[in-house]
Design a protein around this motif. Sequence first.
Motif, PDB file in Angstrom:
ATOM      1  N   MET A   1      17.994  83.825  28.290  1.00 20.60           N
ATOM      2  CA  MET A   1      19.436  83.693  28.209  1.00 20.60           C
ATOM      3  C   MET A   1      19.904  82.780  29.336  1.00 20.60           C
ATOM      4  O   MET A   1      19.670  83.037  30.503  1.00 20.60           O
ATOM      5  CB  MET A   1      20.077  85.063  28.367  1.00 20.60           C
ATOM      6  CG  MET A   1      21.562  85.080  28.316  1.00 20.60           C
ATOM      7  SD  MET A   1      22.186  86.748  28.624  1.00 20.60           S
ATOM      8  CE  MET A   1      21.301  87.708  27.433  1.00 20.60           C
ATOM      9  N   ALA A   2      20.563  81.691  28.984  1.00 19.25           N
ATOM     10  CA  ALA A   2      20.966  80.709  29.975  1.00 19.25           C
ATOM     11  C   ALA A   2      22.485  80.712  30.131  1.00 19.25           C
ATOM     12  O   ALA A   2      23.215  80.653  29.148  1.00 19.25           O
ATOM     13  CB  ALA A   2      20.479  79.326  29.575  1.00 19.25           C
ATOM     14  N   CYS A   3      22.937  80.768  31.362  1.00 19.64           N
ATOM     15  CA  CYS A   3      24.363  80.686  31.681  1.00 19.64           C
ATOM     16  C   CYS A   3      24.493  79.729  32.853  1.00 19.64           C
ATOM     17  O   CYS A   3      23.754  79.865  33.840  1.00 19.64           O
ATOM     18  CB  CYS A   3      24.921  82.063  32.033  1.00 19.64           C
ATOM     19  SG  CYS A   3      26.706  82.057  32.374  1.00 19.64           S
ATOM     20  N   PRO A   4      25.383  78.727  32.774  1.00 19.84           N
ATOM     21  CA  PRO A   4      25.546  77.794  33.888  1.00 19.84           C
ATOM     22  C   PRO A   4      25.758  78.528  35.206  1.00 19.84           C
ATOM     23  O   PRO A   4      26.512  79.500  35.271  1.00 19.84           O
ATOM     24  CB  PRO A   4      26.786  76.987  33.485  1.00 19.84           C
ATOM     25  CG  PRO A   4      26.802  77.053  31.989  1.00 19.84           C
ATOM     26  CD  PRO A   4      26.278  78.419  31.649  1.00 19.84           C
ATOM     27  N   ARG A   5      25.074  78.046  36.244  1.00 17.78           N
ATOM     28  CA  ARG A   5      25.126  78.733  37.529  1.00 17.78           C
ATOM     29  C   ARG A   5      26.550  78.828  38.068  1.00 17.78           C
ATOM     30  O   ARG A   5      26.936  79.834  38.665  1.00 17.78           O
ATOM     31  CB  ARG A   5      24.234  78.010  38.539  1.00 17.78           C
ATOM     32  CG  ARG A   5      24.197  78.672  39.907  1.00 17.78           C
ATOM     33  CD  ARG A   5      23.162  78.044  40.810  1.00 17.78           C
ATOM     34  NE  ARG A   5      21.826  78.208  40.285  1.00 17.78           N
ATOM     35  CZ  ARG A   5      20.727  77.793  40.922  1.00 17.78           C
ATOM     36  NH1 ARG A   5      20.835  77.177  42.075  1.00 17.78           N
ATOM     37  NH2 ARG A   5      19.538  77.979  40.388  1.00 17.78           N
ATOM     38  N   GLY A   6      27.341  77.780  37.850  1.00 22.30           N
ATOM     39  CA  GLY A   6      28.727  77.800  38.321  1.00 22.30           C
ATOM     40  C   GLY A   6      29.530  78.916  37.684  1.00 22.30           C
ATOM     41  O   GLY A   6      30.317  79.601  38.346  1.00 22.30           O
ATOM     42  N   MET A   7      29.315  79.126  36.381  1.00 23.71           N
ATOM     43  CA  MET A   7      30.027  80.201  35.685  1.00 23.71           C
ATOM     44  C   MET A   7      29.533  81.558  36.162  1.00 23.71           C
ATOM     45  O   MET A   7      30.326  82.500  36.303  1.00 23.71           O
ATOM     46  CB  MET A   7      29.839  80.055  34.179  1.00 23.71           C
ATOM     47  CG  MET A   7      30.496  78.834  33.589  1.00 23.71           C
ATOM     48  SD  MET A   7      30.205  78.653  31.817  1.00 23.71           S
ATOM     49  CE  MET A   7      31.025  80.117  31.180  1.00 23.71           C
ATOM     50  N   CYS A   8      28.219  81.669  36.425  1.00 26.29           N
ATOM     51  CA  CYS A   8      27.681  82.936  36.941  1.00 26.29           C
ATOM     52  C   CYS A   8      28.341  83.298  38.267  1.00 26.29           C
ATOM     53  O   CYS A   8      28.659  84.467  38.513  1.00 26.29           O
ATOM     54  CB  CYS A   8      26.169  82.831  37.121  1.00 26.29           C
ATOM     55  SG  CYS A   8      25.222  82.918  35.589  1.00 26.29           S
ATOM     56  N   LYS A   9      28.538  82.301  39.107  1.00 23.97           N
ATOM     57  CA  LYS A   9      29.156  82.556  40.413  1.00 23.97           C
ATOM     58  C   LYS A   9      30.603  83.027  40.250  1.00 23.97           C
ATOM     59  O   LYS A   9      31.055  83.928  40.959  1.00 23.97           O
ATOM     60  CB  LYS A   9      29.103  81.295  41.266  1.00 23.97           C
ATOM     61  CG  LYS A   9      27.702  80.919  41.735  1.00 23.97           C
ATOM     62  CD  LYS A   9      27.734  79.679  42.609  1.00 23.97           C
ATOM     63  CE  LYS A   9      26.347  79.336  43.133  1.00 23.97           C
ATOM     64  NZ  LYS A   9      26.344  78.118  43.975  1.00 23.97           N
ATOM     65  N   VAL A  10      31.317  82.403  39.308  1.00 28.33           N
ATOM     66  CA  VAL A  10      32.706  82.804  39.062  1.00 28.33           C
ATOM     67  C   VAL A  10      32.758  84.234  38.526  1.00 28.33           C
ATOM     68  O   VAL A  10      33.559  85.063  38.991  1.00 28.33           O
ATOM     69  CB  VAL A  10      33.381  81.833  38.079  1.00 28.33           C
ATOM     70  CG1 VAL A  10      34.765  82.358  37.677  1.00 28.33           C
ATOM     71  CG2 VAL A  10      33.513  80.451  38.693  1.00 28.33           C
ATOM     72  N   PHE A  11      31.908  84.529  37.542  1.00 24.78           N
ATOM     73  CA  PHE A  11      31.877  85.871  36.968  1.00 24.78           C
ATOM     74  C   PHE A  11      31.451  86.906  38.010  1.00 24.78           C
ATOM     75  O   PHE A  11      31.950  88.031  38.017  1.00 24.78           O
ATOM     76  CB  PHE A  11      30.935  85.916  35.770  1.00 24.78           C
ATOM     77  CG  PHE A  11      31.389  85.071  34.608  1.00 24.78           C
ATOM     78  CD1 PHE A  11      32.735  84.857  34.373  1.00 24.78           C
ATOM     79  CD2 PHE A  11      30.467  84.487  33.760  1.00 24.78           C
ATOM     80  CE1 PHE A  11      33.167  84.081  33.311  1.00 24.78           C
ATOM     81  CE2 PHE A  11      30.884  83.714  32.688  1.00 24.78           C
ATOM     82  CZ  PHE A  11      32.226  83.503  32.460  1.00 24.78           C
ATOM     83  N   TYR A  12      30.505  86.523  38.869  1.00 28.86           N
ATOM     84  CA  TYR A  12      30.047  87.444  39.913  1.00 28.86           C
ATOM     85  C   TYR A  12      31.186  87.759  40.881  1.00 28.86           C
ATOM     86  O   TYR A  12      31.403  88.915  41.253  1.00 28.86           O
ATOM     87  CB  TYR A  12      28.877  86.825  40.666  1.00 28.86           C
ATOM     88  CG  TYR A  12      28.404  87.632  41.856  1.00 28.86           C
ATOM     89  CD1 TYR A  12      27.693  88.817  41.676  1.00 28.86           C
ATOM     90  CD2 TYR A  12      28.670  87.223  43.155  1.00 28.86           C
ATOM     91  CE1 TYR A  12      27.258  89.570  42.756  1.00 28.86           C
ATOM     92  CE2 TYR A  12      28.240  87.966  44.248  1.00 28.86           C
ATOM     93  CZ  TYR A  12      27.531  89.131  44.042  1.00 28.86           C
ATOM     94  OH  TYR A  12      27.110  89.866  45.119  1.00 28.86           O
ATOM     95  N   ALA A  13      31.932  86.719  41.300  1.00 29.91           N
ATOM     96  CA  ALA A  13      33.058  86.930  42.209  1.00 29.91           C
ATOM     97  C   ALA A  13      34.127  87.789  41.560  1.00 29.91           C
ATOM     98  O   ALA A  13      34.709  88.680  42.200  1.00 29.91           O
ATOM     99  CB  ALA A  13      33.644  85.579  42.627  1.00 29.91           C
ATOM    100  N   LEU A  14      34.384  87.548  40.279  1.00 24.49           N
ATOM    101  CA  LEU A  14      35.377  88.340  39.550  1.00 24.49           C
ATOM    102  C   LEU A  14      34.944  89.797  39.462  1.00 24.49           C
ATOM    103  O   LEU A  14      35.750  90.715  39.661  1.00 24.49           O
ATOM    104  CB  LEU A  14      35.561  87.749  38.149  1.00 24.49           C
ATOM    105  CG  LEU A  14      36.584  88.429  37.238  1.00 24.49           C
ATOM    106  CD1 LEU A  14      37.976  88.319  37.833  1.00 24.49           C
ATOM    107  CD2 LEU A  14      36.547  87.790  35.847  1.00 24.49           C
ATOM    108  N   LYS A  15      33.668  90.016  39.170  1.00 23.67           N
ATOM    109  CA  LYS A  15      33.144  91.379  39.067  1.00 23.67           C
ATOM    110  C   LYS A  15      33.264  92.115  40.398  1.00 23.67           C
ATOM    111  O   LYS A  15      33.656  93.292  40.436  1.00 23.67           O
ATOM    112  CB  LYS A  15      31.683  91.332  38.623  1.00 23.67           C
ATOM    113  CG  LYS A  15      31.038  92.707  38.506  1.00 23.67           C
ATOM    114  CD  LYS A  15      29.599  92.594  38.030  1.00 23.67           C
ATOM    115  CE  LYS A  15      28.708  91.937  39.065  1.00 23.67           C
ATOM    116  NZ  LYS A  15      27.287  91.921  38.643  1.00 23.67           N
TER     117      LYS A  15
END
Length: 205
Positions: A1-15
Amino acid sequence: MACPRGMCKVFYALKEEAKNHFPDNPDVKYSAVSGFVFLRFFAPAILSPRLFRLRKDNPDSLVSRTLTLISKTIQTLGNHVKKDVLTTSSIKEDYMVPLYESILNAEHVNGIKMFLDIVSSSSNANAKDPEAPIVLKEGYMIKRAQGRKKLFAVKNFKKRWFRLTNHELTYSKGSDCSALCTIAVDKILAVEKVQEDSFHMQNVS
């Protein structure tokens, strides 16, 4: 499962922000992330496939209606609504109730939570407050030894337990044994498929 690293960082910060603001609600971190992933990305792509270059023309009215119902179903599953909350009064289409009741079970809800955990994970294992690693895949594979330069040396193949998490790739002698080698995910530069018939063996890594 691939998710752009930039989006992962945004989702992680939001979480993390959701967890900090609502420490007594264990599900709020999923709601915060799913609101973006399902409502802002998946739903628009399903409803407007031409806009996202998934098809060349716009769907007709019948297909559009079907896509709308699919979008609603995915959003409902993404919001991990429990079955006991669903009633005919809360759903406009009564005929959709059996579908919701069949998919909103523990297996599917846990699967969605696992997905949200993965796309909102931090791949930096050395972070100040690292989260617990999420196991993406694990199992036995056959490993070929590297670095042997003897011309007539016998190829060294060994069965090893490989585990891939959002932080690292490791292998060991068994599932309960300590890792023999650890490679950070951000250090993996490329992945190449091995031609198994070259070694006359299966699951060679």
